[in-house]
Design an enzyme around this catalytic site. Structure first.
Site, PDB file in Angstrom:
ATOM      1  N   GLU A 297       7.532  23.440  34.897  1.00 15.88           N
ATOM      2  CA  GLU A 297       6.902  22.968  33.668  1.00 15.88           C
ATOM      3  C   GLU A 297       7.186  21.506  33.354  1.00 15.88           C
ATOM      4  O   GLU A 297       7.411  21.143  32.194  1.00 15.88           O
ATOM      5  CB  GLU A 297       7.362  23.836  32.496  1.00 15.88           C
ATOM      6  CG  GLU A 297       8.857  23.794  32.176  1.00 15.88           C
ATOM      7  CD  GLU A 297       9.715  24.800  32.927  1.00 15.88           C
ATOM      8  OE1 GLU A 297      10.845  25.054  32.484  1.00 15.88           O
ATOM      9  OE2 GLU A 297       9.241  25.345  33.944  1.00 15.88           O
ATOM     10  N   HIS A 321       1.663  30.340  32.019  1.00 12.62           N
ATOM     11  CA  HIS A 321       3.108  30.346  31.780  1.00 12.62           C
ATOM     12  C   HIS A 321       3.629  28.918  31.640  1.00 12.62           C
ATOM     13  O   HIS A 321       4.387  28.610  30.700  1.00 12.62           O
ATOM     14  CB  HIS A 321       3.816  31.056  32.931  1.00 12.62           C
ATOM     15  CG  HIS A 321       5.292  31.215  32.744  1.00 12.62           C
ATOM     16  ND1 HIS A 321       5.856  32.330  32.154  1.00 12.62           N
ATOM     17  CD2 HIS A 321       6.336  30.396  33.052  1.00 12.62           C
ATOM     18  CE1 HIS A 321       7.168  32.188  32.118  1.00 12.62           C
ATOM     19  NE2 HIS A 321       7.487  31.015  32.658  1.00 12.62           N
ATOM     20  N   GLU A 322       3.234  28.040  32.554  1.00 12.49           N
ATOM     21  CA  GLU A 322       3.732  26.665  32.504  1.00 12.49           C
ATOM     22  C   GLU A 322       3.180  25.906  31.300  1.00 12.49           C
ATOM     23  O   GLU A 322       3.871  25.071  30.706  1.00 12.49           O
ATOM     24  CB  GLU A 322       3.400  25.931  33.805  1.00 12.49           C
ATOM     25  CG  GLU A 322       3.878  26.618  35.078  1.00 12.49           C
ATOM     26  CD  GLU A 322       5.326  27.052  35.047  1.00 12.49           C
ATOM     27  OE1 GLU A 322       6.144  26.403  34.383  1.00 12.49           O
ATOM     28  OE2 GLU A 322       5.649  28.077  35.681  1.00 12.49           O
ATOM     29  N   HIS A 325       5.241  26.701  28.327  1.00 12.54           N
ATOM     30  CA  HIS A 325       6.503  25.955  28.297  1.00 12.54           C
ATOM     31  C   HIS A 325       6.383  24.638  27.520  1.00 12.54           C
ATOM     32  O   HIS A 325       7.402  24.089  27.081  1.00 12.54           O
ATOM     33  CB  HIS A 325       6.973  25.649  29.721  1.00 12.54           C
ATOM     34  CG  HIS A 325       7.902  26.668  30.292  1.00 12.54           C
ATOM     35  ND1 HIS A 325       9.078  27.048  29.661  1.00 12.54           N
ATOM     36  CD2 HIS A 325       7.852  27.381  31.449  1.00 12.54           C
ATOM     37  CE1 HIS A 325       9.698  27.945  30.399  1.00 12.54           C
ATOM     38  NE2 HIS A 325       8.980  28.171  31.487  1.00 12.54           N
ATOM     39  N   GLU A 344      12.620  31.136  28.750  1.00 14.49           N
ATOM     40  CA  GLU A 344      11.739  31.968  29.567  1.00 14.49           C
ATOM     41  C   GLU A 344      11.226  33.221  28.866  1.00 14.49           C
ATOM     42  O   GLU A 344      10.107  33.658  29.121  1.00 14.49           O
ATOM     43  CB  GLU A 344      12.448  32.343  30.870  1.00 14.49           C
ATOM     44  CG  GLU A 344      12.762  31.147  31.763  1.00 14.49           C
ATOM     45  CD  GLU A 344      11.524  30.382  32.216  1.00 14.49           C
ATOM     46  OE1 GLU A 344      10.394  30.886  32.036  1.00 14.49           O
ATOM     47  OE2 GLU A 344      11.687  29.273  32.742  1.00 14.49           O
ATOM     48  N   ASP A 400      21.920  28.276  39.245  1.00 15.24           N
ATOM     49  CA  ASP A 400      20.914  28.806  40.175  1.00 15.24           C
ATOM     50  C   ASP A 400      21.188  30.259  40.543  1.00 15.24           C
ATOM     51  O   ASP A 400      20.265  31.046  40.761  1.00 15.24           O
ATOM     52  CB  ASP A 400      20.884  27.968  41.460  1.00 15.24           C
ATOM     53  CG  ASP A 400      20.189  26.632  41.275  1.00 15.24           C
ATOM     54  OD1 ASP A 400      19.488  26.458  40.259  1.00 15.24           O
ATOM     55  OD2 ASP A 400      20.360  25.756  42.136  1.00 15.24           O
ATOM     56  N   TYR A 408      13.363  36.331  31.665  1.00 20.99           N
ATOM     57  CA  TYR A 408      11.927  36.430  31.433  1.00 20.99           C
ATOM     58  C   TYR A 408      11.557  37.740  30.744  1.00 20.99           C
ATOM     59  O   TYR A 408      10.955  37.746  29.665  1.00 20.99           O
ATOM     60  CB  TYR A 408      11.163  36.351  32.763  1.00 20.99           C
ATOM     61  CG  TYR A 408      11.305  35.049  33.502  1.00 20.99           C
ATOM     62  CD1 TYR A 408      10.249  34.147  33.564  1.00 20.99           C
ATOM     63  CD2 TYR A 408      12.469  34.712  34.179  1.00 20.99           C
ATOM     64  CE1 TYR A 408      10.351  32.953  34.259  1.00 20.99           C
ATOM     65  CE2 TYR A 408      12.589  33.517  34.872  1.00 20.99           C
ATOM     66  CZ  TYR A 408      11.530  32.648  34.909  1.00 20.99           C
ATOM     67  OH  TYR A 408      11.644  31.470  35.596  1.00 20.99           O
TER      68      TYR A 408
END
Length: 703
Positions: A297, A321-322, A325, A344, A400, A408
């Protein structure tokens, strides 16, 4: 009541002293050198000293060669790089820049109290990035052969979560937001694009005829993880006055056709949030296949994977979705990665609202949420229990490695539960007020909860009472699956019924008879030609769920003859839809169908989206026929993948088998990690390790 701030305090994934000093603006001047896979740059910050006791500035770095530093125009020599944290290479090294002659305090605090007024300093750092991908994890340098055009090299960056420090010295934490400008000099054949507005397309350098410079400005404050740069042979096409598609020239038409609804998505998001889009432009860049995510995003310029080019627009929900954001994540940002769900979970909720409004298919949002819940359940089975909370205690661990569907889908379900509790219209009032209150700021789970508890106090006592009784502690701090609502299963029922019919056919009809008679048996005849891609995905998800346990803790297999008939009827193996192909490959690997491996190998070596490649590598490693192919393929193509993806796949290879020091996986674990028992990251750059491992595999194969 448990307060997350009492349990999960400061952001320990940054080595900066962001509580004492903060960047307000950045000017980045960079020269991109493809021959040396290096960026030569100068980062000039305007930094606000927010604590009068601050005597030095601490910034995050990783693998950077610092050439010189100036403070308020005067070069200083007393700066220094700290030692790397043992076993935590991902944290990099702290760059300390003294503001006074003496600074003996490791935390950047003055040893005596100061009464000086709040000040601003200008810090300019000249540096070079590393050409070693294990050090410069933000950048991926592609050779011409790794691009679609095959003519020129390509560079793109991916800074989330804490990789910006390998591209630029910075406050690499979401809590610090800054504006930025940039001058990017690139070869004359190349175009540079960034997560910013291009204010001057190109200026020629009279001294260097083979390069030109692009100028950018991002007037909206962003955290360092949203810095983004891509350089390559790029072409563009307008989709609307404020939307444009960028890609390599050879795929531009396909990309423009696929994402033609982008402006409609943007308008729909504005309508749902009751807030205009503040970033001026929304452009898309279709990256080469090795991009590790579905989308990123980056403000003004979303990066997307070419795996979305299904030819029929069936995977454009990633763009929704992006776009979401732009409000939830970029405008309102999680304060630390322990509160990642606020980015998310909110974005997944808004994405589904956008798609539901545009597609206008009854119960389609329920179908998507059913699939999301299944993905969440699968992730939770793989994760350590502590990683299944919404609010995570990451300490100084690698963010990460906490990435999963929990943020999400569990985040979505918290918000969806609130919406169902107070009603859709009432909840939309909260959405608009939440975005307005926290716009341009960061937010924690406690702040969100407290906002919800006070929002309706006077205006809507009934909603206020319900929110006060909401079980916040369980939702935010509880482990495992969240409470599931009663979804409308109308669209899912046909897919689930067909999956049950195929399993019955395989287990009750095909299995009892001899092999010679199996191909005379007729499978379920239901046609799925008029199904949406979402329903086909639901069918494969239902199949995988039905086959996940044989009663002894092992996955069940379909007979090869059953798979062959399914492939003949549905052609899943030839689909352009990556979501469908991924699931069919998982099903075939689980069933030990060796004929699927050419398709799998082609799929995992032509794109590097971690959503697909990590589960497929894990599935091959767990199978009896694909184990060595998985390791051999990774060794051959590890440099094709983004450094983040390579690190995570290597981690998966080491942890797929629990028995230490057994066979190839035990050896890769010992060689890569050595005696450091506390390290959970993988040093991808140890070339000798992989050469040795490759030779070992070839020798084993010959035997």
């Amino acid at each position: 009541m448990v307060h997350s701030k009492e349990v999960y305090d400061d952001d320990k994934s940054t080595l900066s002293n962001s509580r004492l000093s903060r960047a307000q603006s950045l000017h980045w001047k960079a020269f991109v050198d493809f021959d040396k896979s290096c960026i030569y740059a100068t980062a000039t910050y305007e930094i606000k000293i927010v604590d009068t006791g601050c005597t030095s500035i601490h910034l995050d770095t990783k693998g950077l060669e610092i050439v010189s530093i100036e403070v308020d125009g005067k070069e200083i020599n007393s700066w220094f790089l700290g030692e790397q944290v043992d076993g935590k290479l991902y944290l990099g090294q702290r760059l300390t820049i003294p503001l006074q002659e003496q600074d003996n305090n490791q935390d950047g605090n003055a040893t005596n109290s100061s009464t000086k007024e709040e000040q601003k300093v200008k810090v300019s750092i000249r540096y070079n990035t590393s050409s070693d991908p294990s050090k410069c994890t933000a950048a991926q340098w592609l050779t011409p052969s790794q691009t679609s055009g095959k003519k020129y090299p390509y560079l793109f960056t991916q800074c989330q979560a804490i990789h910006a420090r390998s591209m630029i010295p910075c406050y690499d934490c979401p809590a610090v937001k800054m504006t930025y400008t940039a001058e990017i000099t690139v070869p004359k054949w190349a175009t540079a694009v960034m997560s910013a507005l291009c204010i001057k397309e190109r200026t020629m350098d009279d001294l260097q005829e083979d390069v030109h410079t692009f100028h950018f400005e991002q007037p909206v404050p962003i955290p360092a993880y949203l810095l983004a740069l891509a350089v390559g042979e790029l072409a563009s096409k307008d989709l609307s006055p404020r939307c444009k598609i960028w890609s390599e020239p050879c795929i531009l038409k396909a990309a423009a056709d696929e994402f033609h609804q982008t402006e409609l998505f943007l308008q729909t998001a504005e309508e749902i949030t009751s807030m205009p889009y503040v970033w001026t432009r929304y452009d898309l860049l279709v990256l080469p296949g090795s991009f590790p995510y579905g989308g990123m995003e980056n403000p003004c310029l979303t990066f997307v994977t070419p795996t979305l080019l299904a030819g029929d627009g069936s995977l454009v929900c990633v763009v929704a979705h992006e776009i979401a954001h732009s409000w939830t994540g970029n405008l309102v940002t999680n304060k630390t990665w322990g509160h990642f769900w606020l980015n998310e979970g909110w974005t997944t909720w808004l994405q589904r609202r956008i798609m539901n409004k545009i597609e206008n298919i009854p119960h389609n949002m329920d179908l998507d949420a059913i699939g999301g819940a299944l993905a969440l359940e699968q992730d939770i089975e793989l994760l350590d229990e502590s990683m299944t909370r919404l609010v995570l205690k990451l300490d100084d661990g690698d963010p990460d490695e906490s990435y999963s569907r929990v943020a999400y889908e569990k985040g979505f379900h918290l918000l969806y539960a609130l919406e169902r509790l107070v009603g859709e219209d009432t909840f939309l009032e909260l959405v608009a007020a939440y975005l307005k209150k926290f716009a341009y700021k960061t937010v924690t789970s406690d702040e969100f909860r407290d906002f919800c508890k006070t929002f309706w106090k006077d205006a809507n006592p009934q909603a206020h009472e319900k929110v006060m009784a909401f079980d916040w502690d369980t939702w935010l701090m509880g482990t495992g699956m969240p409470p599931m609502p009663s979804f409308n299963r109308k669209l899912a029922e046909a897919a689930e019924t067909l999956a049950q019919a195929w399993v019955h056919f395989d287990q009750e009809v095909m299995r009892p008879i001899g092999l010679s008679d199996q191909f005379d048996m007729e499978p379920p005849k239901m046609s799925i030609d008029d199904w949406t891609s979402a329903q086909k995905i639901c069918f494969l998800d239902a199949l995988l769920k039905l086959l996940q346990d044989d009663g002894r803790g092992n996955p069940m297999k379909l007979q090869l003859s059953t798979l062959e008939q399914m492939q003949t009827m549905y052609g899943f193996q030839k689909t352009q839809n990556a979501e469908i192909l991924f699931r069919y490959c998982m099903l075939a690997i689980q069933s030990e169908d060796s004929t699927i491996y050419p398709t799998v190998k082609r799929f995992i070596t032509t794109q590097g989206r971690m959503k697909y490649i990590r589960p497929l590598y894990r599935a091959m490693l767990a199978s009896s026929t694909g184990r060595e192919l998985a390791v051999e393929t990774f060794l051959k193509y590890k440099d094709f993948y983004h450094p983040i993806a390579s690190k995570m796949i290597a981690h998966d290879i080491m942890t797929t088998r629990r028995e230490p020091k057994k066979g190839i996986l035990g050896k890769i674990k010992n060689m890569v990690i050595g005696s450091d028992r506390h390290s959970t990251s993988v040093y991808i750059g140890v070339t000798a390790t992989f050469v040795t491992l490759g030779a070992m595999i070839m020798s084993r194969s010959r035997k």
